[in-house]
Design a protein around this motif. Structure first.
Motif, PDB file in Angstrom:
ATOM      1  N   GLN A 367      -3.462   8.619  -4.385  1.00 23.10           N
ATOM      2  CA  GLN A 367      -2.677   9.318  -3.247  1.00 23.10           C
ATOM      3  C   GLN A 367      -3.372   8.847  -1.827  1.00 23.10           C
ATOM      4  N   GLN A 368      -4.465   8.590  -2.062  1.00 22.80           N
ATOM      5  CA  GLN A 368      -5.169   7.881  -0.601  1.00 22.80           C
ATOM      6  C   GLN A 368      -4.597   6.707  -0.209  1.00 22.80           C
ATOM      7  N   LEU A 369      -4.092   5.806  -1.096  1.00 17.30           N
ATOM      8  CA  LEU A 369      -3.349   4.406  -1.034  1.00 17.30           C
ATOM      9  C   LEU A 369      -1.924   4.807  -0.252  1.00 17.30           C
ATOM     10  N   ILE A 370      -1.491   5.752  -0.997  1.00 18.00           N
ATOM     11  CA  ILE A 370       0.031   5.784  -0.896  1.00 18.00           C
ATOM     12  C   ILE A 370       0.041   6.539   0.784  1.00 18.00           C
ATOM     13  N   GLU A 371      -0.811   7.471   1.039  1.00 16.01           N
ATOM     14  CA  GLU A 371      -0.675   8.261   2.450  1.00 16.01           C
ATOM     15  C   GLU A 371      -1.172   7.410   3.349  1.00 16.01           C
ATOM     16  N   GLU A 372      -2.371   6.869   3.278  1.00 18.09           N
ATOM     17  CA  GLU A 372      -2.723   5.835   4.167  1.00 18.09           C
ATOM     18  C   GLU A 372      -2.441   4.468   4.483  1.00 18.09           C
ATOM     19  N   LYS A 373      -2.267   3.819   3.305  1.00 17.42           N
ATOM     20  CA  LYS A 373      -1.677   2.350   3.248  1.00 17.42           C
ATOM     21  C   LYS A 373      -0.201   2.122   3.252  1.00 17.42           C
ATOM     22  N   HIS A 374       0.198   3.226   2.773  1.00 12.82           N
ATOM     23  CA  HIS A 374       2.004   3.575   2.659  1.00 12.82           C
ATOM     24  C   HIS A 374       2.323   2.582   1.705  1.00 12.82           C
ATOM     25  N   LEU A 375       1.610   2.474   0.275  1.00  7.36           N
ATOM     26  CA  LEU A 375       2.046   1.703  -0.672  1.00  7.36           C
ATOM     27  C   LEU A 375       3.081   2.403  -1.620  1.00  7.36           C
ATOM     28  N   SER A 376       3.733   1.823  -2.376  1.00  5.42           N
ATOM     29  CA  SER A 376       4.551   2.442  -3.446  1.00  5.42           C
ATOM     30  C   SER A 376       3.716   2.929  -4.451  1.00  5.42           C
ATOM     31  N   VAL A 377       4.270   3.998  -5.246  1.00  2.00           N
ATOM     32  CA  VAL A 377       3.407   4.696  -6.241  1.00  2.00           C
ATOM     33  C   VAL A 377       3.097   3.742  -7.355  1.00  2.00           C
ATOM     34  N   GLU A 378       4.037   2.659  -7.673  1.00  2.00           N
ATOM     35  CA  GLU A 378       3.692   1.699  -8.978  1.00  2.00           C
ATOM     36  C   GLU A 378       2.356   0.790  -8.299  1.00  2.00           C
ATOM     37  N   LYS A 379       2.465   0.345  -7.106  1.00  2.00           N
ATOM     38  CA  LYS A 379       1.492  -0.470  -6.590  1.00  2.00           C
ATOM     39  C   LYS A 379       0.094   0.192  -6.176  1.00  2.00           C
ATOM     40  N   ALA A 380       0.399   1.336  -5.824  1.00  2.67           N
ATOM     41  CA  ALA A 380      -1.088   2.438  -5.438  1.00  2.67           C
ATOM     42  C   ALA A 380      -1.815   2.434  -6.921  1.00  2.67           C
ATOM     43  N   ILE A 381      -0.914   2.752  -7.883  1.00  2.00           N
ATOM     44  CA  ILE A 381      -1.629   3.129  -9.127  1.00  2.00           C
ATOM     45  C   ILE A 381      -2.298   1.729  -9.745  1.00  2.00           C
ATOM     46  N   ALA A 382      -1.542   0.593  -9.496  1.00  4.80           N
ATOM     47  CA  ALA A 382      -2.122  -0.669 -10.120  1.00  4.80           C
ATOM     48  C   ALA A 382      -3.624  -0.945  -9.145  1.00  4.80           C
ATOM     49  N   VAL A 383      -3.595  -0.836  -7.912  1.00 10.81           N
ATOM     50  CA  VAL A 383      -4.703  -1.002  -7.170  1.00 10.81           C
ATOM     51  C   VAL A 383      -5.794  -0.113  -7.377  1.00 10.81           C
ATOM     52  N   SER A 384      -5.509   1.092  -7.604  1.00  9.71           N
ATOM     53  CA  SER A 384      -6.147   2.147  -7.953  1.00  9.71           C
ATOM     54  C   SER A 384      -7.038   1.798  -9.259  1.00  9.71           C
ATOM     55  N   VAL A 385      -6.274   1.593 -10.490  1.00 10.56           N
ATOM     56  CA  VAL A 385      -6.874   1.133 -11.646  1.00 10.56           C
ATOM     57  C   VAL A 385      -7.715  -0.041 -11.606  1.00 10.56           C
ATOM     58  N   GLN A 386      -7.523  -0.897 -10.865  1.00  9.82           N
ATOM     59  CA  GLN A 386      -8.191  -2.035 -10.617  1.00  9.82           C
ATOM     60  C   GLN A 386      -9.459  -1.943  -9.977  1.00  9.82           C
ATOM     61  N   THR A 387      -9.418  -0.997  -9.001  1.00 11.27           N
ATOM     62  CA  THR A 387     -10.845  -0.847  -8.066  1.00 11.27           C
ATOM     63  C   THR A 387     -11.709   0.205  -8.998  1.00 11.27           C
ATOM     64  N   ARG A 388     -11.013   1.464  -9.442  1.00  9.66           N
ATOM     65  CA  ARG A 388     -11.775   2.122 -10.076  1.00  9.66           C
ATOM     66  C   ARG A 388     -12.333   2.035 -11.584  1.00  9.66           C
ATOM     67  N   ALA A 389     -11.864   0.879 -12.139  1.00  6.26           N
ATOM     68  CA  ALA A 389     -12.336   0.525 -13.474  1.00  6.26           C
ATOM     69  C   ALA A 389     -13.862   0.134 -13.764  1.00  6.26           C
ATOM     70  N   LYS A 390     -14.048  -0.472 -12.613  1.00  2.00           N
ATOM     71  CA  LYS A 390     -15.790  -1.030 -12.746  1.00  2.00           C
ATOM     72  C   LYS A 390     -16.631   0.372 -12.765  1.00  2.00           C
TER      73      LYS A 390
END
Length: 453
Positions: A367-390
């Motif tokens: 939600q932060q990526l969608i609202e602040e970076k204006h990414l699409s839902v699919e792109k925001a989910i991919a970035v979020s999973v990659q960032t939060r995995a570690k």
């Protein structure tokens, strides 16, 4: 240590060495030694039981069947002995017994008050000599300089003297006649002249529950969970007694048997360690349900969206499969069967919170990526999973290493395995399942927000 707990019961308490100081755990030791001791030491129709103290509260046995009825106590006992035959044919059950006195013939010594009075001897004098002869009493004390306390002098007949050669009235009277009492006139009166010997049937010790007489059948399980033989016995009772009795299922396991002709009622209530386990599982299952409901409504309040909250709970249910598989895998590597226990359910409850936390980390960042970076839902989910995995993985590893210390514990092993398997499954669900199931609710949410704007 040997100590008595009744006139016909003796307990031997055996303390084992620490588990790391012996090659065999207690379960296998009891399984191996039970037939050896029972076959080698059994005599005089004695019933030898080998019982491990339960980890939880003290109970009579692993499985206890309490039979209550308002009918004659003898009929209740006969019914209990008939039910015991089903226990004897049930595999993996050992150390079976009926908590109740068996009927036997005994001889009672009754004071003949008329003869005692005519002999000018006191009743209390006769009672004391009988107690002194067969039970014994302290009659004096000896002071010894090497002893901290006084030494009591205990007077009693020798074992050979007070043992009867045959169980007949004449033999008992002859033994008693060897004891003589002196009356005030100095005459020696044989004790056998002052008492009568009567043949009697022992009086049963009647145990009651809820104001009804009760007889209990107890048994231990050998290398088996208590639930399986219980269900087997319950099924056999229904099959064998359905022709003569009306059988009513009172609770999940308890039965009520009413004889079709005499209308005699027998209530069968299961108790023991198995009952405690079931009560624990029921209570923890209710707690699990309450936790799921509370987490769901908390997610609804937090995201203001029913679909996203439902997706988080759905992901938690999928992660629960990891607990079941972890128990199955661990069972393959353990010498004895590893069962899912009440502590495993505590792991279920903890897993709901762990998986919800993982989902929160991903969804909040999406939600932060969608609202602040204006990414699409699919792109925001991919970035979020990659960032939060570690960071999620580091948390998972910390839980696994901490839970590994509990895995071999006999009581909390289920909790340790549940946390290990459930946390691994929750991690995989967070990376692969959560992104899939939240995509549609997020698309719908942000498309709706776009339309409104």
């Amino acid at each position: 240590r040997l100590f008595d707990s009744g006139e016909n019961i003796a307990n031997i308490l055996v303390n084992l060495k620490r588990e790391d100081q012996r090659d065999e755990n207690s379960i296998f030791a009891v399984h191996r030694l039970r037939p050896i001791i029972q076959n080698s030491c059994k005599m005089h129709n004695v019933n030898i039981k080998i019982i491990e103290s339960p980890a939880g509260p003290p109970v009579q046995a692993s499985i206890v069947l309490e039979i209550t009825s308002d009918i004659d106590h003898k009929k209740l006992e006969n019914f209990a002995y008939d039910l015991k035959k089903i226990f004897l044919t049930t595999p993996s059950l050992v150390d079976m017994d009926i908590i109740g006195d068996e009927s036997f013939t005994k001889f009672g010594i009754v004071l003949n008050e008329n003869k005692i009075i005519n002999s000018n001897i006191q009743l209390d004098q006769v009672k004391k000599i009988l107690y002194l002869a067969f039970e014994g009493m302290d009659i004096a004390f000896s002071n010894d300089a090497n002893s901290q306390n006084q030494l009591s002098i205990h007077l009693v007949l020798s074992k050979e003297t007070k043992t009867f050669s045959s169980n007949t009235k004449d033999d008992i009277l002859n033994k008693l006649s060897a004891l003589k009492l002196m009356n005030p006139q100095g005459m020696m009166i044989p004790l056998g002249e002052l008492v009568d010997v009567q043949e009697q049937i022992n009086e049963h010790k009647i145990v009651s529950k809820n104001l009804s007489p009760m007889v209990s059948i107890v048994a231990q399980t050998d290398m088996e969970s208590q639930l399986y033989p219980l269900l087997d016995i319950r099924t056999k009772i229904i099959e064998q007694y359905s022709n003569d009795y009306e059988i009513e299922e009172v609770t999940m396991f308890d039965l009520k048997l009413t004889h079709k002709d005499t209308q005699e009622v027998f209530n069968l209530h299961w108790d023991g360690e198995q009952k405690l386990s079931i009560d624990t599982i029921v209570d923890l299952s209710i707690a699990l349900g309450v936790a799921i409901v509370f987490i769901y409504f908390m997610m609804v309040v937090y995201y203001k969206n029913f679909s996203i909250a439902g997706a988080i709970i759905l992901a938690s249910f999928i992660a629960i499969a990891g607990v079941i598989y972890a128990h199955w895998i661990y069972d393959l590597f353990t010498p004895s069967t590893f069962y899912m226990t009440g502590t495993s359910l505590i792991g279920f409850i903890a897993l709901i919170g762990i998986n919800s936390r993982n989902s929160l980390l991903i969804i909040d960042f999406v939600q932060q990526l969608i609202e602040e970076k204006h990414l699409s839902v699919e792109k925001a989910i991919a970035v979020s999973v990659q960032t939060r995995a570690k960071p999620i993985l580091l948390t998972v590893l910390a839980i696994i290493f901490a839970s590994a210390l509990l895995a071999t514990d006999p009581v909390f092993g289920g909790l340790g395995i549940a946390l290990i398997g459930g946390t691994l499954a929750a991690y995989l669900v967070s990376l692969f399942i959560v992104p899939v199931i939240i995509q549609k609710p997020l698309n719908r949410l942000y498309s709706l927000n776009t339309t409104i704007n």
